[in-house]
Design a protein around this motif. Sequence first.
Motif, PDB file in Angstrom:
ATOM      1  N   TYR A  15      -5.223  -2.091  -1.537  1.00 53.84           N
ATOM      2  CA  TYR A  15      -6.648  -1.049  -1.846  1.00 53.84           C
ATOM      3  C   TYR A  15      -7.502  -1.384  -1.941  1.00 53.84           C
ATOM      4  O   TYR A  15      -8.294  -1.157  -2.077  1.00 53.84           O
ATOM      5  CB  TYR A  15      -5.970   0.203  -2.448  1.00 53.84           C
ATOM      6  N   ALA A  39       0.987  -1.072   0.106  1.00 50.40           N
ATOM      7  CA  ALA A  39      -0.045  -0.453  -0.652  1.00 50.40           C
ATOM      8  C   ALA A  39       0.765   1.223  -0.315  1.00 50.40           C
ATOM      9  O   ALA A  39       0.264   2.496  -0.957  1.00 50.40           O
ATOM     10  CB  ALA A  39      -1.102   0.306   0.874  1.00 50.40           C
ATOM     11  N   THR A  54      -7.862  11.758  -6.397  1.00 54.16           N
ATOM     12  CA  THR A  54      -7.988  10.636  -5.145  1.00 54.16           C
ATOM     13  C   THR A  54      -7.620  11.377  -4.110  1.00 54.16           C
ATOM     14  O   THR A  54      -6.900  11.171  -3.288  1.00 54.16           O
ATOM     15  CB  THR A  54      -6.832   9.545  -5.516  1.00 54.16           C
ATOM     16  N   PHE A  71      -8.127  11.842   0.313  1.00 60.48           N
ATOM     17  CA  PHE A  71      -7.340  10.910   1.305  1.00 60.48           C
ATOM     18  C   PHE A  71      -6.866  11.186   1.864  1.00 60.48           C
ATOM     19  O   PHE A  71      -6.773  11.414   3.512  1.00 60.48           O
ATOM     20  CB  PHE A  71      -6.162   9.681   0.578  1.00 60.48           C
ATOM     21  N   GLY A 128      -1.067   5.213   2.646  1.00 63.06           N
ATOM     22  CA  GLY A 128      -1.177   3.948   2.831  1.00 63.06           C
ATOM     23  C   GLY A 128      -1.781   3.717   3.947  1.00 63.06           C
ATOM     24  O   GLY A 128      -1.242   2.254   4.232  1.00 63.06           O
ATOM     25  N   THR A 183       0.634  -2.481  -4.485  1.00 58.07           N
ATOM     26  CA  THR A 183      -0.674  -1.263  -4.419  1.00 58.07           C
ATOM     27  C   THR A 183      -2.732  -1.133  -4.675  1.00 58.07           C
ATOM     28  O   THR A 183      -2.709  -1.133  -3.725  1.00 58.07           O
ATOM     29  CB  THR A 183      -0.125   0.405  -5.217  1.00 58.07           C
ATOM     30  N   VAL A 199     -10.963   4.669  -4.251  1.00 61.77           N
ATOM     31  CA  VAL A 199     -10.333   3.797  -4.942  1.00 61.77           C
ATOM     32  C   VAL A 199     -10.781   3.554  -6.504  1.00 61.77           C
ATOM     33  O   VAL A 199      -9.697   3.160  -7.364  1.00 61.77           O
ATOM     34  CB  VAL A 199     -10.349   2.692  -4.031  1.00 61.77           C
ATOM     35  N   ALA A 204      -4.875   2.016   4.760  1.00 59.45           N
ATOM     36  CA  ALA A 204      -5.762   1.219   4.378  1.00 59.45           C
ATOM     37  C   ALA A 204      -5.661  -0.297   4.814  1.00 59.45           C
ATOM     38  O   ALA A 204      -6.955  -0.895   4.815  1.00 59.45           O
ATOM     39  CB  ALA A 204      -4.802   1.109   2.805  1.00 59.45           C
TER      40      ALA A 204
END
Length: 430
Positions: free
Chosen positions: A295, A30, A358, A362, A209, A291, A106, A212
């Motif tokens: 996710y 991630a 994105t 996040f 990350g 990755t 995502v 996640a």
Amino acid sequence: MSRVQVARGPAAVPTGTLTVWQGAALYVGAVLGTGVIALPALAARAAGPASLLAWLALVLLSIPLAATFAALGARYPDGGGVSTYVRHAFGARAAAVVGWCFYFAVPAGAPAAGMFAGAYVETAVGGGRRTVVITAAVLLMLVAVTNGFGVRVTGRVQLALAVSLVVLLLAAVVSALPHARMRNLHPFAPHGWPAVGSAAALLVWSFAGWEAITHLAADFRRPARDLPRAAGLAVGVVGVLYLAVATTGVLVLGPAAGTAAAPLAELLALGVGGGVHALAAAVAVLLTLGTMNAYFAGAAKLGAALGRDGALPAWFGRGSSAGEVPRRSLAVVTGLSCLAVVATTAAAVGPRPLVLLTTGSFVTVYALGTAAALRLLPRGGLAHRSALVALIAVAVLLVMTGWYLCWPLVVTAGALCYLRRRRTAGSPAS
């Protein structure tokens, strides 16, 4: 970090199968994204050898961020992840907002990552835009099928990917080290010390990350023990690899470290031989698979938890319990990801709009998650202090994000409108 002690929150007894090593591999996948291919060059271009200080600072900042989310996952092992923590801290509306921000980010971020990898494949084999799109589509299908078999298979695949990636990166570093020259550290800060901050701003997205895997907390065999250990292992592995690649690039490539399109591939070609473009494509595909796999697993579990809690239609809720496979939620993530690829291909705009969508989402997830940690984690403990440091760092990220926050505001409006509609219909969110 594995020594952080946190009290357990009210949660069902987990019946998961993920091991510490599989969890660490999911974390590594991630966080260790495709940025390791290109970002060392961008940072070196911005600050010269002093960019290594930016790498070190962000590795150190990863420790409290990873510790915060691992402590929350250990205390509240649930598929809702950050949404669950925010629910306990701030209520159902805030939980729906953060859940939607992650879940619907995502399907935008995964295709963008696939297209980045596709660009490297296209450079190696040709084929133009068709190669880029086909590569992204194939990667999406691979991770969708893998996650369709459940977290046990996902964890095993991720462990194999992580081991392969670590071996590849270490091979690049070790084989290139004989060509290192200390004189390449001079001048150390050719663009001045403020340039280190500019380099850090470029690199910060390489360290996203850590939130996640919290959606898979209940799928660990012993979340209270295994999740912090997995996060601690991942911080060590990611930190060492990032610093090793960046330092070796500066010492070996010298001034060319800031101009190389793929410094990692340059190191591999110098140390073990082979075509730079082919090596870059192989590394990009491995990184992207890891990755996207991590996710997709987290988002699929989150969607099921949101359906269970009333933040999404109840149809999503199947698969929310530990050990179950959230195939309905996974199908939605996969379908939306494919639509994103089709839309960007038809509009000929590339992955940039997806990245912008994105990014703000996040950062919003991090902000609400770390704020929730300050309310939920025991005061005075190491985990609570880590949460305070993490929240300050995220506040800086919010300022840097700027107008990218417009999209999470749109998502927030959507989540609140959905909850209001449910309440009007007589089915309030739990």
